[in-house]
Design a protein around this motif. Structure first.
Motif, PDB file in Angstrom:
ATOM      1  N   LYS A  91       0.876  -1.061  -0.005  1.00 14.54           N
ATOM      2  CA  LYS A  91      -0.083  -0.211   0.052  1.00 14.54           C
ATOM      3  C   LYS A  91       0.938   1.127  -0.009  1.00 14.54           C
ATOM      4  CE  LYS A  91      -3.545  -2.152   2.710  1.00 14.54           C
ATOM      5  NZ  LYS A  91      -4.305  -1.945   4.213  1.00 14.54           N
ATOM      6  N   ASN A  92       0.395   2.388  -0.682  1.00 13.17           N
ATOM      7  CA  ASN A  92       1.019   3.622  -0.608  1.00 13.17           C
ATOM      8  C   ASN A  92       0.321   4.310   0.300  1.00 13.17           C
ATOM      9  OD1 ASN A  92       3.289   3.883  -2.709  1.00 13.17           O
ATOM     10  ND2 ASN A  92       1.390   3.494  -4.140  1.00 13.17           N
ATOM     11  N   VAL A  93       1.131   4.738   1.318  1.00 12.31           N
ATOM     12  CA  VAL A  93       0.473   5.221   2.503  1.00 12.31           C
ATOM     13  C   VAL A  93       1.120   6.721   2.827  1.00 12.31           C
ATOM     14  CG1 VAL A  93       0.696   4.839   5.308  1.00 12.31           C
ATOM     15  CG2 VAL A  93       0.693   2.811   3.592  1.00 12.31           C
ATOM     16  N   ALA A  94       0.249   7.648   3.563  1.00  7.71           N
ATOM     17  CA  ALA A  94       0.531   8.861   3.833  1.00  7.71           C
ATOM     18  C   ALA A  94       0.082   9.155   5.277  1.00  7.71           C
ATOM     19  CB  ALA A  94      -0.239   9.963   2.830  1.00  7.71           C
ATOM     20  N   PHE A  95       0.759  10.182   5.709  1.00  6.42           N
ATOM     21  CA  PHE A  95       0.632  10.819   7.068  1.00  6.42           C
ATOM     22  C   PHE A  95       0.294  12.038   6.797  1.00  6.42           C
ATOM     23  CE2 PHE A  95       1.543  12.691  11.081  1.00  6.42           C
ATOM     24  CZ  PHE A  95       0.711  11.946  12.058  1.00  6.42           C
ATOM     25  N   ILE A  96      -0.788  12.792   7.366  1.00  5.03           N
ATOM     26  CA  ILE A  96      -0.967  14.335   7.193  1.00  5.03           C
ATOM     27  C   ILE A  96      -0.566  14.994   8.557  1.00  5.03           C
ATOM     28  CG2 ILE A  96      -2.344  14.383   5.099  1.00  5.03           C
ATOM     29  CD1 ILE A  96      -4.738  14.377   7.064  1.00  5.03           C
ATOM     30  N   THR A  97       0.013  15.925   8.410  1.00  4.36           N
ATOM     31  CA  THR A  97       0.159  16.725   9.695  1.00  4.36           C
ATOM     32  C   THR A  97       0.009  18.276   9.286  1.00  4.36           C
ATOM     33  OG1 THR A  97       2.200  17.335  11.346  1.00  4.36           O
ATOM     34  CG2 THR A  97       2.725  17.099   8.956  1.00  4.36           C
ATOM     35  N   LEU A  98      -0.321  19.073  10.192  1.00  2.80           N
ATOM     36  CA  LEU A  98      -0.402  20.575  10.186  1.00  2.80           C
ATOM     37  C   LEU A  98       0.806  21.116  10.105  1.00  2.80           C
ATOM     38  CD1 LEU A  98      -3.127  21.320  13.027  1.00  2.80           C
ATOM     39  CD2 LEU A  98      -3.558  21.331  10.617  1.00  2.80           C
ATOM     40  N   GLY A  99       0.590  22.247   9.050  1.00  5.23           N
ATOM     41  CA  GLY A  99       1.957  23.159   8.787  1.00  5.23           C
ATOM     42  C   GLY A  99       2.808  22.513   8.131  1.00  5.23           C
TER      43      GLY A  99
END
Length: 234
Positions: A91-99
């Protein structure tokens, strides 16, 4: 080959997400998003919602906001292990974070745990303080000026030294240390030279130019930043 992506969402306005961030979000199979409180809503997820495909797997994971390092490390270890397993399954996985992912971000703790286990890529985001300066149209620095970025939770001596040494000082997380910050700025006669912005770029954004009327009892948003402009007149 599957990959793990870290994506900075910017400060709050969905339009401030980078084009590259949008493209990657539309390509990934699984998205991890931080949950500051169990069962709470993720601001980062709200920001990126316009760019997500319908069949995207979303995993909202809790990151404890506590002082106990062992508790935080246990959460980082568990979430990193889950991410590694997902990527190793193709799986291609992403983690999102503010700024921006490289400025006071929990993502950095995940990155150091997954690097070497899976392929990684980090995509820059607009930081809150650069967004504030652009929105106000007041340069952070010019010519040979210098600036410092500090969390307001640092000790008084360090913040005082920064206020004395640098042309512009950016104070993050001021809501949790407001009495101390007001005291230091008052002692340096910098209250009138300070701009306070809460919820930058969001619908609830509030801007205060000159904070001499601000009291220690004021209730500020967690997403509140002060910029001390020693060389600017408002």
């Amino acid at each position: 080959m599957a990959k793990f992506y870290g994506i900075g969402t910017g400060p709050g306005d969905s339009d401030l997400l980078t084009v590259k961030g949008q493209k990657v979000l539309h390509q990934v199979d699984c998205l991890y998003t931080p949950e500051p409180k169990k069962g709470g809503k993720s601001l980062a997820l709200k920001i990126v919602m316009p760019y997500l495909k319908e069949d995207l797997e979303i995993k909202q994971r809790h990151f404890p906001m506590v002082n106990t390092l062992e508790t935080k490390q246990a959460a980082w270890d568990a979430i990193a292990a889950e991410i590694i397993a997902d990527v190793q399954q193709g799986k291609n996985v992403a983690f999102i974070t503010l700024g921006d992912p490289m400025i006071y971000s929990t993502y950095a703790y995940l990155l150091e745990r997954v690097q070497g286990e899976v392929e990684t890529e980090t995509i820059a985001g607009i930081s809150s303080f650069t967004q504030i300066a652009n929105s106000l149209q007041i340069p952070l620095v010019m010519d040979d000026e210098s600036y410092a970025v500090l969390p307001a939770t640092k000790d008084e001596a360090l913040i005082k030294a920064a206020l004395e040494m640098f042309s512009t000082v950016i104070l993050m997380k001021v809501s949790v240390a407001l009495p101390k910050i007001l005291k230091l700025l008052g002692e340096q006669n910098l209250l009138e030279q300070t701009i306070l912005v809460s919820d930058a770029s969001m619908e609830t954004e509030e801007i205060t130019v000159g904070i001499q009327a601000l009291t220690e009892e004021a209730k500020l948003s967690y997403f509140s930043t002060m910029i001390v402009y020693k060389n600017r007149d408002f």
